[in-house]
Design an enzyme around this catalytic site. Structure first.
Site, PDB file in Angstrom:
ATOM      1  N   GLY A   1       0.815  -1.213   0.000  1.00 21.83           N
ATOM      2  CA  GLY A   1       0.000   0.000   0.000  1.00 21.83           C
ATOM      3  C   GLY A   1       0.850   1.266   0.000  1.00 21.83           C
ATOM      4  O   GLY A   1       1.907   1.339  -0.632  1.00 21.83           O
ATOM      5  N   SER A   2       0.412   2.243   0.765  1.00 23.91           N
ATOM      6  CA  SER A   2       1.032   3.571   0.714  1.00 23.91           C
ATOM      7  C   SER A   2       2.449   3.624   1.261  1.00 23.91           C
ATOM      8  O   SER A   2       3.168   4.596   1.002  1.00 23.91           O
ATOM      9  CB  SER A   2       0.153   4.579   1.465  1.00 23.91           C
ATOM     10  OG  SER A   2      -1.088   4.727   0.817  1.00 23.91           O
TER      11      SER A   2
END
Length: 598
Positions: free
Chosen positions: A318-319
């Site tokens: 993810g981020s």
């Protein structure tokens, strides 16, 4: 009246008498001499025959059967002695004991030899062994001999039983692997089975360093069977005092475990992990995964826990992958650090519409603000400036799609789609820009962030420092590949400074420590299912930090899998864990403040 012979007649008879006497004497002498010669001959013949027999037997023994008899004699006079060689201990970076061999005892009882009643013996043994007296008495009555009471009785307990001087008690010594820290470093150290073979952790991956060479020596023994030490080979009892030293710090490990457990309990999470790495050389100071197990009682544990999921399981980062994409774009010349992008909250890529978390829009933002707000739209626009083959080659250069080089066992390779599939749709590059569509292990993510912290070099994460002796002198240090340069030092430092704004003003505020400059990035990623797609409502929250920003060195990652609750995000769940770990790290490593504390 008879007349006596005359003198003349007597003189005539004397020569005849002498002749008769000598004749008889010589006859007897000759007869006797003949008997002696016969006897001597017989004796001589017997002696000659015996000597010949002895000679033949001697020839048979010495020449014909000599080698075999010599070997038989040696076998009778020598004994093969296979010495027990303890497994080398495992210690942490401060030489605190993590694993060791210790003597334990197998205990049998033979009730038929008791000099007291079964009830009395049971009452004496029960408090020492921590067992019920009635239960012991029942066992004693089950059979008369050979009852196993314990297969691994600690030495201190055995000593107390010895002191009772009871008949019918049999204690046999053996050695067992013991882990004094119990579950504290189980995911790193692992355990050995009943055959003394490593099954997990460094007990498995470093078997060659932990096992001392087994020696079999041949010793002479006397007629009564006693070993003759004067014939022992020189130095056969010598055993090195080397220990396997790890880079793990037990103090930091405990702090990380406590912080992780607290958040997992608070958010009712399925599992979690914390990793702390010194990015200058790749040494891991802490590696925690929960739930875990006690290696002293491994048979009671779930077998799935024996594989450390930080190296054996894949997930979509993810981020937390966004800073690496920023570094790629900067290094490739696709963007400049002062560039800005417009974030309307959504963007259409091919047939897909990509949105920010919670459908937020941020308007005109620079690259640092893209990281601060974790803008998916800004990241997509940034990566769109790179040609797909160029971007893909950078992902391969990072090591995606390959196995991580480390000394921990059961490592799995990260997953990256083929260039053909990656290039088939612009959606692939777009989703990869914010950390989806590929997978890696938590430890590999730490390795990649280490490249941002150390000036752009890809180091090898490892837990083995080397073999040391009892005085702390290094006798062996493992060699690792020469670090590969990924990014320039300038690019790396720019990205770390951008990450600092995430902690100062963005989603990572919960990790702030007054007086210290910290770079970080939150991540709240959807959890991919085993059969494709994403699991509804399931997510992995994470936070990765680099400190200190002015001279980056340490990388700290915390992940919490499937936390429950409406406010479960990387900034709320994982960031507080990283803060607690960094506070402990600052104390242990004596990291000075970055600025004056107000």
């Amino acid at each position: 009246m008879q007349k006596s012979p005359s003198r003349k007649n007597r003189q005539r008879q004397r020569p005849k008498a002498r002749q008769k006497f000598f004749s008889s004497f010589f006859s007897k002498f000759i007869a006797q001499t003949s008997n002696v010669n016969s006897r001597l001959f017989i004796v001589w013949a017997v002696l000659v025959t015996a000597a010949f027999g002895l000679a033949v037997n001697l020839y048979n023994l010495q020449i014909i059967r000599g080698p075999k008899l010599t070997q038989r004699a040696r076998n009778q006079q020598m004994v093969n002695l296979r010495l027990f060689v303890p497994r080398r201990p495992v210690v942490d970076r401060n030489r605190d004991m993590l694993a060791m061999d210790r003597p334990v005892y197998t205990m049998y009882v033979h009730p038929k030899l008791f000099d007291k009643s079964n009830q009395e013996i049971a009452k004496l043994l029960a408090p020492i062994m921590g067992k019920d007296a009635t239960e012991l008495e029942t066992k004693f009555e089950s059979k008369k001999s050979g009852i196993l009471l314990s297969s691994a009785l600690p030495e201190e307990v055995a000593d107390r039983i010895y002191s009772l001087r009871l008949n019918g008690i049999e204690l046999t010594q053996k050695y067992s692997r013991f882990y004094p820290r119990q579950d504290l470093v189980a995911e790193v150290v692992g355990y050995v089975n009943v055959d003394r073979r490593g099954q997990a952790g460094v007990e498995y991956s470093q078997e060659k360093l932990l096992e001392r060479s087994l020696k079999t020596v041949r010793l002479s023994r006397a007629g009564n069977g006693a070993l003759m030490s004067d014939h022992a080979p020189e130095g056969f009892l010598h055993s090195d005092d080397l220990q396997l030293q790890l880079t793990i710090d037990s103090r930091l490990q405990r702090a990380a475990r406590n912080a992780l457990q607290e958040q997992m309990d608070k958010y009712r999470a399925q599992r979690g992990a914390v990793i702390v790495m010194d990015a200058w050389d790749g040494s891991l100071l802490s590696l925690v995964s929960l739930p875990t197990y006690n290696p002293n009682q491994y048979s009671k544990a779930n077998v799935s826990l024996f594989k450390n999921w930080t190296v054996a399981d894949l997930y979509e980062p993810g981020s937390t992958f966004k800073p690496l994409n920023v570094a790629i774009a900067l290094e490739a010349g696709a963007i400049k650090s002062e560039d800005t992008f417009n974030d309307p909250g959504s963007i259409k890529v091919a047939d897909r519409t990509i949105r920010n978390a919670q459908n937020k829009s941020y308007g005109q933002i620079n690259i640092a603000q893209i990281l601060q707000h974790s803008s998916n739209i800004g990241m997509v626009q940034m990566i769109q400036r790179l040609q797909t083959p160029v971007y893909y080659s950078w992902l391969e250069k990072l090591g995606l799609g390959q196995s991580l080089n480390t000394d921990l066992p059961f490592v799995v390779a990260s997953q990256l789609k083929s260039l053909e599939k990656f290039s088939a749709s612009p959606v692939e590059a777009a989703t990869t820009s914010f950390g989806q569509g590929f997978s890696l292990t938590p430890l590999q993510l730490v390795q990649l962030h280490g490249a941002l912290a150390n000036g752009g070099k890809l180091v090898t994460p490892h837990v083995v420092k080397g073999l040391i002796d009892s005085k702390g002198q290094i006798h062996y240090t493992p060699s690792y590949p020469t670090p590969r340069q990924l990014f320039s030092p300038v690019t790396s430092q720019k990205v770390v400074e951008m990450m600092e704004t995430v902690v100062a003003n963005g989603t990572g505020r919960a990790s702030q420590i007054p007086g210290y400059r910290i770079g970080g990035k939150t991540g709240t990623a959807q959890k991919a299912g085993s059969s494709g797609g994403y699991i509804s409502g399931a997510k992995i929250t994470s936070f990765v930090a680099i400190l200190p920003v002015e001279t980056p060195r340490y990388v700290v990652l915390a992940l919490v899998d499937e936390p429950k609750g409406a406010n479960a995000y990387g900034g709320t769940v994982a960031a507080p864990i990283v803060k607690a770990v960094m506070e402990a790290l600052i104390t242990i490593e004596k990291i000075p403040p970055s600025q004056s504390i107000q």
